[in-house]
Motif scaffolding. Structure first.
Motif, mmCIF file in Angstrom:
data_model
loop_
_atom_site.group_PDB
_atom_site.id
_atom_site.type_symbol
_atom_site.label_atom_id
_atom_site.label_comp_id
_atom_site.label_asym_id
_atom_site.label_seq_id
_atom_site.Cartn_x
_atom_site.Cartn_y
_atom_site.Cartn_z
ATOM 1 N N TYR A 173 25.884 -7.876 -81.636
ATOM 2 C CA TYR A 173 25.410 -8.333 -80.567
ATOM 3 C C TYR A 173 23.470 -8.759 -80.983
ATOM 4 C CZ TYR A 173 28.427 -7.610 -76.643
ATOM 5 O OH TYR A 173 29.829 -7.964 -76.127
ATOM 6 N N ILE A 174 23.733 -7.844 -82.268
ATOM 7 C CA ILE A 174 22.044 -7.823 -82.913
ATOM 8 C C ILE A 174 21.781 -8.474 -84.044
ATOM 9 C CG2 ILE A 174 20.572 -6.189 -84.691
ATOM 10 C CD1 ILE A 174 21.671 -3.811 -83.949
ATOM 11 N N LEU A 175 23.223 -8.838 -84.781
ATOM 12 C CA LEU A 175 22.914 -10.099 -85.755
ATOM 13 C C LEU A 175 23.152 -10.702 -85.011
ATOM 14 C CD1 LEU A 175 25.706 -8.426 -88.200
ATOM 15 C CD2 LEU A 175 23.218 -9.053 -88.870
ATOM 16 N N GLU A 176 23.860 -11.194 -83.679
ATOM 17 C CA GLU A 176 23.557 -12.815 -83.039
ATOM 18 C C GLU A 176 22.468 -12.702 -82.562
ATOM 19 O OE1 GLU A 176 26.787 -14.301 -79.761
ATOM 20 O OE2 GLU A 176 26.268 -12.384 -78.796
ATOM 21 N N ASN A 177 21.469 -12.314 -82.163
ATOM 22 C CA ASN A 177 20.493 -12.395 -82.557
ATOM 23 C C ASN A 177 19.822 -13.134 -80.995
ATOM 24 O OD1 ASN A 177 17.595 -11.815 -83.312
ATOM 25 N ND2 ASN A 177 17.779 -13.392 -84.175
ATOM 26 N N LYS A 178 20.492 -13.048 -79.572
ATOM 27 C CA LYS A 178 20.256 -13.809 -78.757
ATOM 28 C C LYS A 178 18.681 -12.952 -78.574
ATOM 29 C CE LYS A 178 24.570 -15.117 -77.025
ATOM 30 N NZ LYS A 178 26.002 -14.365 -75.569
ATOM 31 N N ILE A 179 18.851 -12.219 -78.429
ATOM 32 C CA ILE A 179 16.716 -10.852 -78.476
ATOM 33 C C ILE A 179 17.339 -10.913 -79.298
ATOM 34 C CG2 ILE A 179 15.977 -9.957 -76.758
ATOM 35 C CD1 ILE A 179 18.122 -9.576 -74.858
ATOM 36 N N PRO A 180 15.117 -11.176 -79.735
ATOM 37 C CA PRO A 180 15.355 -10.314 -81.165
ATOM 38 C C PRO A 180 14.655 -8.295 -80.614
ATOM 39 C CG PRO A 180 13.642 -11.903 -80.749
ATOM 40 C CD PRO A 180 15.143 -11.696 -79.828
ATOM 41 N N LEU A 181 14.696 -7.991 -81.951
ATOM 42 C CA LEU A 181 15.132 -6.398 -81.864
ATOM 43 C C LEU A 181 14.045 -5.841 -81.344
ATOM 44 C CD1 LEU A 181 16.242 -5.292 -85.005
ATOM 45 C CD2 LEU A 181 17.792 -4.587 -83.010
ATOM 46 N N MET A 197 13.605 -5.619 -77.151
ATOM 47 C CA MET A 197 14.650 -4.733 -76.581
ATOM 48 C C MET A 197 14.373 -4.112 -76.430
ATOM 49 S SD MET A 197 18.633 -6.219 -78.260
ATOM 50 C CE MET A 197 18.049 -6.070 -79.642
ATOM 51 N N VAL A 198 14.748 -3.069 -74.967
ATOM 52 C CA VAL A 198 13.885 -1.834 -74.745
ATOM 53 C C VAL A 198 15.483 -1.069 -75.268
ATOM 54 C CG1 VAL A 198 13.516 0.228 -72.851
ATOM 55 C CG2 VAL A 198 12.262 -2.192 -73.257
ATOM 56 N N GLY A 199 15.136 0.555 -75.641
ATOM 57 C CA GLY A 199 15.565 1.753 -76.276
ATOM 58 C C GLY A 199 16.209 1.117 -77.599
ATOM 59 N N VAL A 200 15.906 -0.096 -78.082
ATOM 60 C CA VAL A 200 16.767 0.094 -79.347
ATOM 61 C C VAL A 200 15.377 -0.053 -80.692
ATOM 62 C CG1 VAL A 200 18.295 -2.107 -80.952
ATOM 63 C CG2 VAL A 200 18.230 -1.804 -78.126
ATOM 64 N N PRO A 201 16.467 0.400 -82.034
ATOM 65 C CA PRO A 201 15.583 0.865 -82.985
ATOM 66 C C PRO A 201 14.495 -0.688 -83.565
ATOM 67 C CG PRO A 201 17.332 1.799 -83.646
ATOM 68 C CD PRO A 201 17.457 0.967 -82.578
ATOM 69 N N GLN A 202 13.608 -0.883 -83.780
ATOM 70 C CA GLN A 202 12.722 -2.264 -83.675
ATOM 71 C C GLN A 202 13.008 -3.501 -85.222
ATOM 72 O OE1 GLN A 202 10.378 -3.562 -81.005
ATOM 73 N NE2 GLN A 202 12.702 -1.986 -80.645
ATOM 74 N N SER A 203 13.908 -2.697 -86.236
ATOM 75 C CA SER A 203 13.957 -3.079 -87.435
ATOM 76 C C SER A 203 15.412 -2.881 -87.297
ATOM 77 C CB SER A 203 13.030 -2.633 -88.919
ATOM 78 O OG SER A 203 13.493 -1.480 -89.006
ATOM 79 N N TYR A 204 15.996 -3.807 -88.575
ATOM 80 C CA TYR A 204 17.234 -3.613 -89.291
ATOM 81 C C TYR A 204 17.477 -2.245 -89.869
ATOM 82 C CZ TYR A 204 18.335 -8.764 -87.694
ATOM 83 O OH TYR A 204 18.285 -9.895 -86.891
ATOM 84 N N GLY A 220 32.648 -8.879 -72.562
ATOM 85 C CA GLY A 220 31.382 -8.544 -72.894
ATOM 86 C C GLY A 220 30.837 -9.620 -73.376
ATOM 87 N N SER A 221 29.310 -9.617 -72.967
ATOM 88 C CA SER A 221 28.751 -10.081 -73.498
ATOM 89 C C SER A 221 27.053 -9.864 -73.979
ATOM 90 C CB SER A 221 27.503 -11.308 -72.166
ATOM 91 O OG SER A 221 26.974 -10.021 -71.500
ATOM 92 N N HIS A 222 26.974 -8.283 -73.950
ATOM 93 C CA HIS A 222 25.687 -8.235 -74.521
ATOM 94 C C HIS A 222 25.701 -6.321 -74.408
ATOM 95 C CE1 HIS A 222 22.146 -7.689 -77.284
ATOM 96 N NE2 HIS A 222 22.155 -8.895 -77.710
ATOM 97 N N PHE A 223 24.694 -5.725 -74.838
ATOM 98 C CA PHE A 223 24.502 -4.526 -74.409
ATOM 99 C C PHE A 223 23.080 -4.449 -73.420
ATOM 100 C CE2 PHE A 223 22.749 -4.516 -79.141
ATOM 101 C CZ PHE A 223 21.163 -3.822 -78.864
ATOM 102 N N ARG A 224 22.797 -5.637 -73.805
ATOM 103 C CA ARG A 224 21.129 -5.211 -72.727
ATOM 104 C C ARG A 224 21.109 -7.050 -72.070
ATOM 105 N NH1 ARG A 224 20.657 -1.300 -74.346
ATOM 106 N NH2 ARG A 224 19.041 -0.318 -75.479
ATOM 107 N N ILE A 225 20.313 -6.793 -71.553
ATOM 108 C CA ILE A 225 19.804 -7.479 -69.880
ATOM 109 C C ILE A 225 19.848 -9.044 -70.615
ATOM 110 C CG2 ILE A 225 18.939 -8.801 -67.733
ATOM 111 C CD1 ILE A 225 19.585 -5.401 -67.073
ATOM 112 N N LEU A 226 20.428 -9.700 -70.186
ATOM 113 C CA LEU A 226 20.232 -11.747 -71.409
ATOM 114 C C LEU A 226 19.070 -12.330 -70.504
ATOM 115 C CD1 LEU A 226 24.029 -12.244 -72.273
ATOM 116 C CD2 LEU A 226 21.477 -11.463 -73.929
#
Length: 404
Positions: free
Chosen positions: A83-91, A94-101, A301-307
């Motif tokens: 989901y992160i690599l898919e990049n539907k939402i930039p890091l 997103m809330v509660g996610v590391p801000q860089s790869y 599933g679709s993503h671990f964050r709301i899209l």
């Protein structure tokens, strides 16, 4: 030396995870980032040493207890990575996610090391020692925090405060670490402590209860109360049940204190439905957007964050909604079965006086029902690995019970 360090290393890892973050959060915000980075590296190093000791003493990293859990965790991380690599939402959106790869890779390494050391911890840790350190460090830090002055209490109550800018802890952090003090005290009280330790434990429980109530947060009060109730069902006798009115009196005293400071804790409980439970229920709530996303992609599933919508990039503030969004129905059902099995095992361990880790696990499951995310949540994943049962519960009973 090798044999002497074995239990100490396991104890140190749990103490670092459960007690040290509280004083670390207490640091000045100007040095907080550096302190936190150092803390995470210490966790990785100690966990790596535990894995080396597992190999050295043939304890093993994988066994029949945790192979299935490692499978679950790696599938989860594969989904998150996709989901992160898919990049539907930039890091950074997103809330509660590391801000860089780079930060995400470090998080994954930390979690793998911690979970890889779980079998070593299960066999070598002494929960009596761990509980004493948690009790002393967390309670003392709470006391220091309270003694900073009346302004601290005002800031705790003010939900609009910018906690980071004001160099104070959020009410939720305070409640979480106060709850850890209570759980460690309850664990010690079930293992025939000295009168000195008993006095400290009871004092810490009462003090921590007051702190949790003063923070004016419905969630932590509910979670802590429910978790302690599970404990009380098994252990309250006719004598100890007399202490329940004392707890009620403390609660009423705190409520009186709160009313004098324009805090209406009772009304917050009374209005939990009408105020939308902090935006979690209703047609345009965070839950409604999560449920729509689940129905749009029910199977895989679709993503671990709301899209979509105003909560785009936010976690749904509910464990079950989050895993349904992430995995879809089939894999989520499998994970739920494991969670309920672990909860059942937690109850059995509590009956056997193994209090600390099961109560932490139950508390954090309850926490995840209304807030938080399982991504990088050590106090969800590690207790799950420690208490998930095999055919014989005695194989995961805590070692200090056999030593006494």
């Amino acid at each position: 030396i090798y044999y002497m360090l074995q239990p100490k290393l396991a104890n140190a890892l749990l103490i670092i995870l459960l007690a040290i973050p509280f004083p670390a959060l207490f640091c000045d915000m100007y040095i907080y980032n550096g302190v936190w980075a150092l803390y995470n590296w210490i966790v990785r190093i100690v966990a790596f040493l535990c894995i080396l000791y597992s190999i050295r003493f043939r304890i093993g990293i994988l066994n029949r207890n945790n192979k299935i859990l490692f499978f679950i965790f790696f599938v989860y991380m594969l989904y998150i990575t996709f989901y992160i690599l898919e990049n539907k939402i930039p890091l950074n959106n997103m809330v509660g996610v590391p801000q860089s790869y780079y930060s995400f890779i470090l998080l994954a390494i930390t979690m793998i090391l911690l979970l890889g050391s779980s079998n070593y911890i299960r066999k070598k840790v002494d929960y009596i020692i761990v509980s004493k350190y948690i009790l002393i460090i967390n309670t003392f830090t709470l006391l220091l925090y309270v003694l900073k002055g009346n302004m601290v209490f005002y800031l705790i109550y003010d939900s609009s405060s910018d906690f980071a800018a004001l160099n104070i802890l959020s009410p939720f952090n305070i409640c979480s670490y106060a709850s850890l003090s209570i759980f460690s005290a309850l664990h010690l009280l079930r293992h025939k402590p000295s009168k000195f330790i008993s006095t400290i434990s009871i004092t810490a429980i009462l003090f921590s209860l007051i702190v949790v109530m003063l923070c004016n947060k419905r969630g932590p009060i509910i979670y802590m109360t429910f978790t302690i109730l599970i404990y009380a069902i098994h252990f309250l006798s006719r004598k100890t049940i007399l202490f329940l009115p004392m707890v009620v009196l403390i609660y009423l005293f705190v409520q009186h204190f709160s009313e004098n400071n324009d805090i209406e804790l009772f009304s917050r409980f009374a209005n939990i439905e009408s105020d939308g439970a902090s935006g979690r229920v209703g047609e345009f709530s965070i839950y409604s957007y999560a449920i729509r996303q689940i129905f749009d992609h029910p199977f895989l599933g679709s993503h671990f964050r709301i899209l979509e919508g105003p909560f785009k990039g936010t976690y749904p503030h509910n464990f079950f909604l989050e895993i349904l969004m992430t995995f879809g129905i089939f894999f989520s059902l499998f994970l739920c079965v494991l969670i309920f099995r672990a909860l059942y095992n937690s109850i059995q361990l509590i009956k056997n006086n193994d209090i600390l880790i099961p109560m932490i696990f139950i508390f954090n499951i309850l926490l995840l029902l209304s807030t938080g995310t399982i991504l990088g949540m050590e106090l969800f994943w590690l207790p799950l690995f420690l208490i998930y049962p095999n055919k014989h519960l005695k194989n995961i009973s805590l070692p200090n019970k056999q030593q006494q």
